[in-house]
Write an enzyme that holds these catalytic residues in place. Structure first.
Site, PDB file in Angstrom:
ATOM      1  N   GLY A   1       0.831  -1.209   0.000  1.00  0.00           N
ATOM      2  CA  GLY A   1       0.000   0.000   0.000  1.00  0.00           C
ATOM      3  C   GLY A   1       0.857   1.248   0.000  1.00  0.00           C
ATOM      4  O   GLY A   1       1.073   1.859   1.054  1.00  0.00           O
ATOM      5  N   TYR A   2       1.366   1.620  -1.156  1.00  0.00           N
ATOM      6  CA  TYR A   2       2.220   2.800  -1.293  1.00  0.00           C
ATOM      7  C   TYR A   2       1.523   3.895  -2.099  1.00  0.00           C
ATOM      8  O   TYR A   2       1.072   4.890  -1.567  1.00  0.00           O
ATOM      9  CB  TYR A   2       3.552   2.421  -1.959  1.00  0.00           C
ATOM     10  CG  TYR A   2       4.648   1.969  -1.023  1.00  0.00           C
ATOM     11  CD1 TYR A   2       4.371   1.281   0.158  1.00  0.00           C
ATOM     12  CD2 TYR A   2       5.977   2.197  -1.318  1.00  0.00           C
ATOM     13  CE1 TYR A   2       5.379   0.854   1.008  1.00  0.00           C
ATOM     14  CE2 TYR A   2       7.004   1.773  -0.478  1.00  0.00           C
ATOM     15  CZ  TYR A   2       6.694   1.107   0.685  1.00  0.00           C
ATOM     16  OH  TYR A   2       7.708   0.694   1.519  1.00  0.00           O
TER      17      TYR A   2
ATOM     18  N   GLU B   1      12.605  -4.031  -3.481  1.00  0.00           N
ATOM     19  CA  GLU B   1      11.645  -4.194  -4.572  1.00  0.00           C
ATOM     20  C   GLU B   1      12.326  -4.036  -5.928  1.00  0.00           C
ATOM     21  O   GLU B   1      12.169  -4.872  -6.825  1.00  0.00           O
ATOM     22  CB  GLU B   1      10.517  -3.174  -4.436  1.00  0.00           C
ATOM     23  CG  GLU B   1       9.509  -3.237  -5.580  1.00  0.00           C
ATOM     24  CD  GLU B   1       8.437  -2.166  -5.491  1.00  0.00           C
ATOM     25  OE1 GLU B   1       7.457  -2.256  -6.248  1.00  0.00           O
ATOM     26  OE2 GLU B   1       8.584  -1.238  -4.676  1.00  0.00           O
TER      27      GLU B   1
END
Length: 403
Positions: free
Chosen positions: A133-134, A249
């Site tokens: 949730g960015y 990531e």
């Protein structure tokens, strides 16, 4: 294969080979589509489930993570041997996703022992799926401007707001989420919460992409209660943790994009094989189109150089306590290589690479055009190419800001 680190892995290779022979189902051999079905949101077959459970119990899905949490605890040399033996029989690691790629390594580095004990086992065994949730509708490239709020209600946090491009949110059990806990500051007012995706007030809406799939979602939080002990990192110190996670990531995305990992859609044919099949070969058995042959050769050389660079960077990252800002270089290059590969595939197939559905096209041809369309997002996800170039400019090359 020789290990230039000097570690004798002969005994471990025998152990790995014997264990894989005993635990990897015959039905999954050389069948990447069956192995990846569950990861792509499909149905997990009984054999695929058994393989995941075996790897999870052994801890080899996360081979170099600490053994004290149930992971493999292997050395880098042993992990390479395991990967080689798996590749030799067509086995893919069934333990993956964002829990392994992003949140898990960050949790190992930054988490309290209580949070590690609570969340690492589910990631290591492949039992709990995580989403990220960015990004928000108004906070993409300028992520620190996010507005999703988490209010301190004494015994819990109350979360309201929305996220966009949350990959796999419709399949996820939990979300690692950036929220604003102080409205008076920008970067210093952000905290990192771990949210149960089954909690009341969480709503997920898949977004359909140009290639027909829906790997991304809109996620809405309406008065979602989050226990106070699910704060990860310091209060208002989430930005530091978030940046570290982004390095993990980009490191993992770059390896997948440019490292030759074609995925289930294209695993049956390489670019060179496709060109020879559709364009044809000359009397010497080489690709007849000399210009296409040159460009494919350039691409294969670039891909191989990238693979070696990724491996070297991974070794350096482990010796230096994790990835650095150089992951932005890898992500940028990986996205370009992946897009080049897909464009060459479509070009080589000619009109056969332009189908969408219906008769007249084979399955791998339809998969190729959809993969080509999907690859357009490679330079956006995990940090846009433009943002990654800015990171390289400032943090790697130390160039001054433009005036």
């Amino acid at each position: 294969m020789a290990d230039f680190g000097g570690e004798d892995t002969t005994a471990f290779r025998s152990e790995a080979k014997a264990w894989l022979e005993a635990n990897f189902p015959d039905s999954l051999k050389k069948n990447p589509a069956a192995q990846m079905a569950a990861a792509m949101g499909g149905t997990e077959t009984p054999d695929a489930k058994a393989w995941r459970e075996a790897m999870g119990a052994k801890g080899w899905g996360t081979p170099t993570w600490p053994a004290q949490y149930g992971a493999g605890g292997l050395s880098r040399a042993e992990a390479r041997v395991l990967a080689e033996e798996m590749a030799a029989i067509g086995a893919r690691n069934p333990i993956g996703g964002m829990g392994v790629m992003m949140f898990g390594p960050t949790l190992v580095e930054y988490g309290t022992e209580e949070l590690k004990a609570q969340h690492l086992p589910g990631i290591i065994k492949g039992e709990v799926r995580w989403c990220q949730g960015y990004s928000e509708p108004g906070s993409g490239s300028d992520l620190a401007s996010l507005q999703t709020r988490a209010e301190d209600k004494g015994d819990h946090w109350l979360v309201n707001g929305s996220k966009i491009w949350t990959s796999g949110a419709n399949l996820a059990d939990r979300c690692f989420c950036l929220v604003r806990t102080d409205t008076s500051k920008k970067h210093e007012g952000i905290s990192f919460l771990l949210i149960d995706m089954t909690a009341p007030g969480v709503e997920v809406r898949p977004i359909k992409l140009i290639n027909g799939t829906s790997p991304f979602c809109e996620t809405f939080f309406t008065d979602v209660k989050v226990p106070k002990d699910q704060l990860f990192g310091p209060l208002n110190g989430g930005w530091t943790v978030a940046k570290r996670l982004l390095q993990f990531e980009r490191d993992n995305i770059s390896a997948g994009l440019g490292g030759g990992n074609l995925g289930a859609a294209q695993a049956t044919m390489t670019v060179n094989e496709a060109a020879k099949h559709y364009v044809g070969v000359d009397e010497d058995g080489v690709l007849a189109d000399t210009d296409l042959r040159r460009r494919i050769t350039d691409h294969l050389m670039e891909t191989r150089a990238f693979q070696l660079t990724v491996r070297r960077a991974a070794d350096e990252a482990r010796s230096n306590q994790g990835p650095s800002s150089a992951t932005s270089i890898m992500k940028y290059a990986g996205a370009k290589i992946a897009q080049d590969r897909n464009e060459l595939m479509v070009e080589a197939m000619g009109h056969s690479g332009l189908g969408w559905e219906g008769e007249g096209f084979e399955g791998n041809e339809l998969a190729t055009v959809r993969a080509w369309l999907r690859s357009k997002g490679n330079s956006i996800e995990g940090g846009t190419s433009e943002i990654n170039l800015n990171v390289v400019s400032k943090r790697v090359l130390a160039l001054p800001d433009p005036k």
